[in-house]
Write a protein that holds these residues in place. Structure first.
Motif, PDB file in Angstrom:
ATOM      1  N   THR A 178       0.820  -1.209   0.000  1.00  0.00           N
ATOM      2  CA  THR A 178       0.000   0.000   0.000  1.00  0.00           C
ATOM      3  C   THR A 178       0.862   1.271   0.000  1.00  0.00           C
ATOM      4  N   ARG A 179       2.028   1.224   0.613  1.00  0.00           N
ATOM      5  CA  ARG A 179       2.915   2.391   0.631  1.00  0.00           C
ATOM      6  C   ARG A 179       3.444   2.707  -0.764  1.00  0.00           C
ATOM      7  N   SER A 180       3.602   1.694  -1.619  1.00  0.00           N
ATOM      8  CA  SER A 180       4.127   1.937  -2.960  1.00  0.00           C
ATOM      9  C   SER A 180       3.134   2.699  -3.828  1.00  0.00           C
ATOM     10  N   PHE A 181       1.829   2.640  -3.503  1.00  0.00           N
ATOM     11  CA  PHE A 181       0.817   3.355  -4.273  1.00  0.00           C
ATOM     12  C   PHE A 181       0.466   4.712  -3.671  1.00  0.00           C
ATOM     13  N   ALA A 182       1.023   5.044  -2.531  1.00  0.00           N
ATOM     14  CA  ALA A 182       0.720   6.312  -1.863  1.00  0.00           C
ATOM     15  C   ALA A 182       1.405   7.468  -2.596  1.00  0.00           C
ATOM     16  N   PRO A 183       0.794   8.660  -2.560  1.00  0.00           N
ATOM     17  CA  PRO A 183       1.449   9.813  -3.199  1.00  0.00           C
ATOM     18  C   PRO A 183       2.718  10.194  -2.453  1.00  0.00           C
ATOM     19  N   ARG A 184       3.718  10.629  -3.186  1.00  0.00           N
ATOM     20  CA  ARG A 184       4.967  11.053  -2.560  1.00  0.00           C
ATOM     21  C   ARG A 184       5.596  12.183  -3.352  1.00  0.00           C
ATOM     22  N   SER A 185       6.483  12.867  -2.720  1.00  0.00           N
ATOM     23  CA  SER A 185       7.114  14.037  -3.313  1.00  0.00           C
ATOM     24  C   SER A 185       8.308  13.623  -4.172  1.00  0.00           C
ATOM     25  N   PRO A 186       8.530  14.301  -5.303  1.00  0.00           N
ATOM     26  CA  PRO A 186       9.685  13.979  -6.145  1.00  0.00           C
ATOM     27  C   PRO A 186      10.991  14.591  -5.636  1.00  0.00           C
ATOM     28  N   TYR A 187      10.946  15.354  -4.555  1.00  0.00           N
ATOM     29  CA  TYR A 187      12.135  16.026  -4.029  1.00  0.00           C
ATOM     30  C   TYR A 187      12.780  15.196  -2.938  1.00  0.00           C
ATOM     31  N   LYS A 188      14.076  15.418  -2.725  1.00  0.00           N
ATOM     32  CA  LYS A 188      14.830  14.739  -1.672  1.00  0.00           C
ATOM     33  C   LYS A 188      15.306  15.789  -0.680  1.00  0.00           C
ATOM     34  N   ILE A 189      15.645  15.346   0.511  1.00  0.00           N
ATOM     35  CA  ILE A 189      16.176  16.262   1.509  1.00  0.00           C
ATOM     36  C   ILE A 189      17.513  16.801   1.003  1.00  0.00           C
ATOM     37  N   GLY A 190      17.670  18.121   1.051  1.00  0.00           N
ATOM     38  CA  GLY A 190      18.883  18.764   0.577  1.00  0.00           C
ATOM     39  C   GLY A 190      18.748  19.403  -0.791  1.00  0.00           C
ATOM     40  N   ASP A 191      17.639  19.161  -1.508  1.00  0.00           N
ATOM     41  CA  ASP A 191      17.433  19.781  -2.815  1.00  0.00           C
ATOM     42  C   ASP A 191      17.161  21.271  -2.658  1.00  0.00           C
ATOM     43  N   ALA A 192      17.735  22.073  -3.540  1.00  0.00           N
ATOM     44  CA  ALA A 192      17.473  23.511  -3.560  1.00  0.00           C
ATOM     45  C   ALA A 192      16.223  23.749  -4.398  1.00  0.00           C
ATOM     46  N   VAL A 193      15.242  24.426  -3.807  1.00  0.00           N
ATOM     47  CA  VAL A 193      13.965  24.639  -4.473  1.00  0.00           C
ATOM     48  C   VAL A 193      13.511  26.083  -4.342  1.00  0.00           C
ATOM     49  N   VAL A 194      12.569  26.457  -5.221  1.00  0.00           N
ATOM     50  CA  VAL A 194      11.876  27.737  -5.146  1.00  0.00           C
ATOM     51  C   VAL A 194      10.418  27.413  -4.866  1.00  0.00           C
TER      52      VAL A 194
END
Length: 87
Positions: free
Chosen positions: A30-46
């Motif tokens: 069930t966790r594999s079908f859950a929504p998740r963010s494409p970002y990783k910790i440490g990514d620089a974002v706006v």
């Protein structure tokens, strides 16, 4: 005859119940079908939000689709759809 206890060789022979093994397998599926963010910790974002404004920072927190961005003004939490990678 069906046994209700399955031996797990990786944990030095500790008995593991069959129900516990099935619950772990179900949770993985069930966790594999859950929504998740494409970002990783440490990514620089706006982050661009009409209420909080536009802020640049690093991803410091991830939980599902919620992302915590550490900026010079503090940590702000956004939905991952409001973020873009910083070039």
């Amino acid at each position: 005859m069906v046994k209700t206890v399955v031996r797990d060789p990786s944990s030095l022979g500790q008995p593991v119940s069959l129900g516990h093994v099935l619950v772990q397998a179900w949770n993985r599926i069930t966790r594999s079908f859950a929504p998740r963010s494409p970002y990783k910790i440490g990514d620089a974002v706006v982050a661009d939000d009409p209420f909080k404004g536009r802020r640049e920072g690093l991803v410091v927190f991830l939980q599902g689709t919620s992302v915590g961005v550490d900026t010079v003004h503090g940590v702000f939490f956004y939905d991952h759809r409001q973020l873009k990678k910083l070039d």
